[in-house]
Design a protein around this motif. Sequence first.
Motif, PDB file in Angstrom:
ATOM      1  N   MET A   1      14.898  27.042  49.139  1.00 24.01           N
ATOM      2  CA  MET A   1      15.459  28.215  48.459  1.00 24.01           C
ATOM      3  C   MET A   1      16.014  27.815  47.096  1.00 24.01           C
ATOM      4  O   MET A   1      16.789  26.883  46.994  1.00 24.01           O
ATOM      5  CB  MET A   1      16.570  28.832  49.315  1.00 24.01           C
ATOM      6  CG  MET A   1      17.160  30.099  48.705  1.00 24.01           C
ATOM      7  SD  MET A   1      18.454  30.808  49.756  1.00 24.01           S
ATOM      8  CE  MET A   1      19.720  29.561  49.595  1.00 24.01           C
ATOM      9  N   LYS A   2      15.611  28.537  46.055  1.00 25.00           N
ATOM     10  CA  LYS A   2      16.068  28.193  44.719  1.00 25.00           C
ATOM     11  C   LYS A   2      17.431  28.816  44.425  1.00 25.00           C
ATOM     12  O   LYS A   2      18.379  28.146  44.106  1.00 25.00           O
ATOM     13  CB  LYS A   2      15.044  28.647  43.692  1.00 25.00           C
ATOM     14  CG  LYS A   2      13.731  27.883  43.757  1.00 25.00           C
ATOM     15  CD  LYS A   2      12.742  28.423  42.754  1.00 25.00           C
ATOM     16  CE  LYS A   2      13.233  28.275  41.329  1.00 25.00           C
ATOM     17  NZ  LYS A   2      12.279  28.722  40.335  1.00 25.00           N
ATOM     18  N   ASP A   3      17.536  30.123  44.505  1.00 23.85           N
ATOM     19  CA  ASP A   3      18.788  30.813  44.232  1.00 23.85           C
ATOM     20  C   ASP A   3      18.688  32.200  44.822  1.00 23.85           C
ATOM     21  O   ASP A   3      17.768  32.512  45.584  1.00 23.85           O
ATOM     22  CB  ASP A   3      19.060  30.850  42.723  1.00 23.85           C
ATOM     23  CG  ASP A   3      17.855  31.366  41.947  1.00 23.85           C
ATOM     24  OD1 ASP A   3      17.165  32.269  42.466  1.00 23.85           O
ATOM     25  OD2 ASP A   3      17.608  30.872  40.845  1.00 23.85           O
TER      26      ASP A   3
ATOM     27  N   GLU B   1       8.727  39.409  39.835  1.00 23.11           N
ATOM     28  CA  GLU B   1       8.102  39.149  38.542  1.00 23.11           C
ATOM     29  C   GLU B   1       8.758  37.988  37.815  1.00 23.11           C
ATOM     30  O   GLU B   1       8.099  37.257  37.063  1.00 23.11           O
ATOM     31  CB  GLU B   1       8.164  40.419  37.692  1.00 23.11           C
ATOM     32  CG  GLU B   1       7.212  40.427  36.521  1.00 23.11           C
ATOM     33  CD  GLU B   1       7.233  41.754  35.788  1.00 23.11           C
ATOM     34  OE1 GLU B   1       6.335  41.960  34.963  1.00 23.11           O
ATOM     35  OE2 GLU B   1       8.140  42.571  36.044  1.00 23.11           O
ATOM     36  N   ARG B   2      10.042  37.784  38.048  1.00 24.59           N
ATOM     37  CA  ARG B   2      10.742  36.676  37.418  1.00 24.59           C
ATOM     38  C   ARG B   2      10.172  35.333  37.863  1.00 24.59           C
ATOM     39  O   ARG B   2      10.146  34.372  37.106  1.00 24.59           O
ATOM     40  CB  ARG B   2      12.232  36.718  37.781  1.00 24.59           C
ATOM     41  CG  ARG B   2      13.012  37.836  37.141  1.00 24.59           C
ATOM     42  CD  ARG B   2      14.385  37.949  37.778  1.00 24.59           C
ATOM     43  NE  ARG B   2      15.026  36.651  37.934  1.00 24.59           N
ATOM     44  CZ  ARG B   2      15.748  36.062  37.006  1.00 24.59           C
ATOM     45  NH1 ARG B   2      15.918  36.657  35.829  1.00 24.59           N
ATOM     46  NH2 ARG B   2      16.315  34.894  37.227  1.00 24.59           N
ATOM     47  N   GLU B   3       9.727  35.272  39.110  1.00 24.63           N
ATOM     48  CA  GLU B   3       9.295  34.005  39.677  1.00 24.63           C
ATOM     49  C   GLU B   3       7.780  33.840  39.694  1.00 24.63           C
ATOM     50  O   GLU B   3       7.267  32.736  39.520  1.00 24.63           O
ATOM     51  CB  GLU B   3       9.823  33.879  41.122  1.00 24.63           C
ATOM     52  CG  GLU B   3      11.327  34.000  41.259  1.00 24.63           C
ATOM     53  CD  GLU B   3      12.057  32.856  40.599  1.00 24.63           C
ATOM     54  OE1 GLU B   3      11.475  31.759  40.495  1.00 24.63           O
ATOM     55  OE2 GLU B   3      13.212  33.056  40.167  1.00 24.63           O
ATOM     56  N   ALA B   4       7.052  34.927  39.936  1.00 23.00           N
ATOM     57  CA  ALA B   4       5.620  34.815  40.240  1.00 23.00           C
ATOM     58  C   ALA B   4       4.698  35.420  39.192  1.00 23.00           C
ATOM     59  O   ALA B   4       3.475  35.376  39.368  1.00 23.00           O
ATOM     60  CB  ALA B   4       5.332  35.456  41.598  1.00 23.00           C
TER      61      ALA B   4
ATOM     62  N   ILE C   1       2.681  42.157  41.827  1.00 24.83           N
ATOM     63  CA  ILE C   1       2.065  43.411  42.251  1.00 24.83           C
ATOM     64  C   ILE C   1       1.610  43.310  43.705  1.00 24.83           C
ATOM     65  O   ILE C   1       1.868  44.190  44.527  1.00 24.83           O
ATOM     66  CB  ILE C   1       0.881  43.770  41.331  1.00 24.83           C
ATOM     67  CG1 ILE C   1       1.400  44.216  39.961  1.00 24.83           C
ATOM     68  CG2 ILE C   1       0.006  44.863  41.956  1.00 24.83           C
ATOM     69  CD1 ILE C   1       0.304  44.469  38.942  1.00 24.83           C
ATOM     70  N   VAL C   2       0.942  42.207  44.039  1.00 24.50           N
ATOM     71  CA  VAL C   2       0.435  42.009  45.405  1.00 24.50           C
ATOM     72  C   VAL C   2       1.581  41.802  46.390  1.00 24.50           C
ATOM     73  O   VAL C   2       1.612  42.400  47.470  1.00 24.50           O
ATOM     74  CB  VAL C   2      -0.547  40.824  45.451  1.00 24.50           C
ATOM     75  CG1 VAL C   2      -0.993  40.555  46.885  1.00 24.50           C
ATOM     76  CG2 VAL C   2      -1.754  41.096  44.559  1.00 24.50           C
ATOM     77  N   LEU C   3       2.549  40.956  46.029  1.00 26.65           N
ATOM     78  CA  LEU C   3       3.663  40.669  46.928  1.00 26.65           C
ATOM     79  C   LEU C   3       4.476  41.928  47.242  1.00 26.65           C
ATOM     80  O   LEU C   3       4.820  42.194  48.393  1.00 26.65           O
ATOM     81  CB  LEU C   3       4.573  39.609  46.310  1.00 26.65           C
ATOM     82  CG  LEU C   3       4.111  38.159  46.394  1.00 26.65           C
ATOM     83  CD1 LEU C   3       5.053  37.257  45.597  1.00 26.65           C
ATOM     84  CD2 LEU C   3       4.044  37.696  47.839  1.00 26.65           C
TER      85      LEU C   3
ATOM     86  N   VAL D   1       4.500  31.784  44.851  1.00 27.87           N
ATOM     87  CA  VAL D   1       4.555  32.515  46.115  1.00 27.87           C
ATOM     88  C   VAL D   1       5.513  31.831  47.088  1.00 27.87           C
ATOM     89  O   VAL D   1       6.284  32.486  47.794  1.00 27.87           O
ATOM     90  CB  VAL D   1       3.146  32.633  46.736  1.00 27.87           C
ATOM     91  CG1 VAL D   1       3.220  33.239  48.128  1.00 27.87           C
ATOM     92  CG2 VAL D   1       2.241  33.469  45.841  1.00 27.87           C
ATOM     93  N   ARG D   2       5.455  30.505  47.116  1.00 32.52           N
ATOM     94  CA  ARG D   2       6.354  29.759  48.002  1.00 32.52           C
ATOM     95  C   ARG D   2       7.815  30.033  47.663  1.00 32.52           C
ATOM     96  O   ARG D   2       8.656  30.251  48.548  1.00 32.52           O
ATOM     97  CB  ARG D   2       6.071  28.270  47.876  1.00 32.52           C
ATOM     98  CG  ARG D   2       6.899  27.391  48.826  1.00 32.52           C
ATOM     99  CD  ARG D   2       7.015  25.987  48.306  1.00 32.52           C
ATOM    100  NE  ARG D   2       7.754  25.948  47.029  1.00 32.52           N
ATOM    101  CZ  ARG D   2       7.928  24.844  46.306  1.00 32.52           C
ATOM    102  NH1 ARG D   2       7.383  23.707  46.695  1.00 32.52           N
ATOM    103  NH2 ARG D   2       8.620  24.898  45.170  1.00 32.52           N
TER     104      ARG D   2
END
Length: 298
Positions: A1-3, A154-157, A163-165, A275-276
């Motif tokens: 987990m990043k944040d 959107e910030r991460e991926a 859109i897909v997630l 995604v991870r």
Amino acid sequence: MKDKSTFLPGLTLFYCFIILTVCSIGFDFVFSRFPSIGIMVVELLAFVPPAYCMYHAQDDSFQINFRCKRRASERFAIQFGFTVKFALAVSFLSFLANMIIYVICGATDIDISSMITTSGIGNRYGWLSFLGIAIVSPIAEEIFVRGALFSAFEREAGTALSIVLSAVCFAMLHGSLFNFAGPLIAGCAYAFLVYMFDSIWPAILAHVINNCYYYVINYLVNLYSSFGIWKYFTYINVILFLLFLYLTLRSLESLIQQHQLRPLRPNHGSGLLAVRDCVVNPGFFIFISSFVVSIALK
């Protein structure tokens, strides 16, 4: 987990899923006399608090772009026309996708009818039920899923993966494998509209159109299901989908020629790593586990 930008989306999705699941179990008991009011209460309770939670959790390292401001410009008429055509094409396609899954699984006309009549309104129609299904539900869902959730992803991926997630999460919130393909298609379409026009309002309009379409279908099912309308209804849907797909592509061509579409924002690193970061965390593990358990128990 990043944040919290990767933890909070999963946690809020879990909250939404639990509220929708619990309310669906007790819906007939609690809201048997006023199902239309029940729909509005459930939608507001499930989607408004998590959206507010993500809004309140913002800081220098975690910013959410709800895109609630409509972009006023001379392009409004063009964007509105494209959104309406696109929304109708997506509505027809989503419905056909769900029907195909039901047919592949060996469903009868009665089973297909039950796919439509799960909104809780039964055969009660009026301005209150229309308000709940066609207005309140789209606004509440879009503010959270395409406003808060899509922006957080959107910030991460990057845009395409987000859109897909967000569409996958939107489909999972419907809590059924039989009603998964339709929301997945619609979720991708609505997120596309939000990003391309940098506003949540085209997605809300498209969602309103989709729910109006299902409202009409629900009425027709209650009125004519005993007459075996599904074969003809499917043909009509295919024809309408092809018609509005053609009209949508013509409008899209016009938008491209006028340079009115925004390029998709790429992620900064590997797609798999993005995604991870979004999915592999305690919040999402709880959400996905809850979805799997609910499917297994049905």
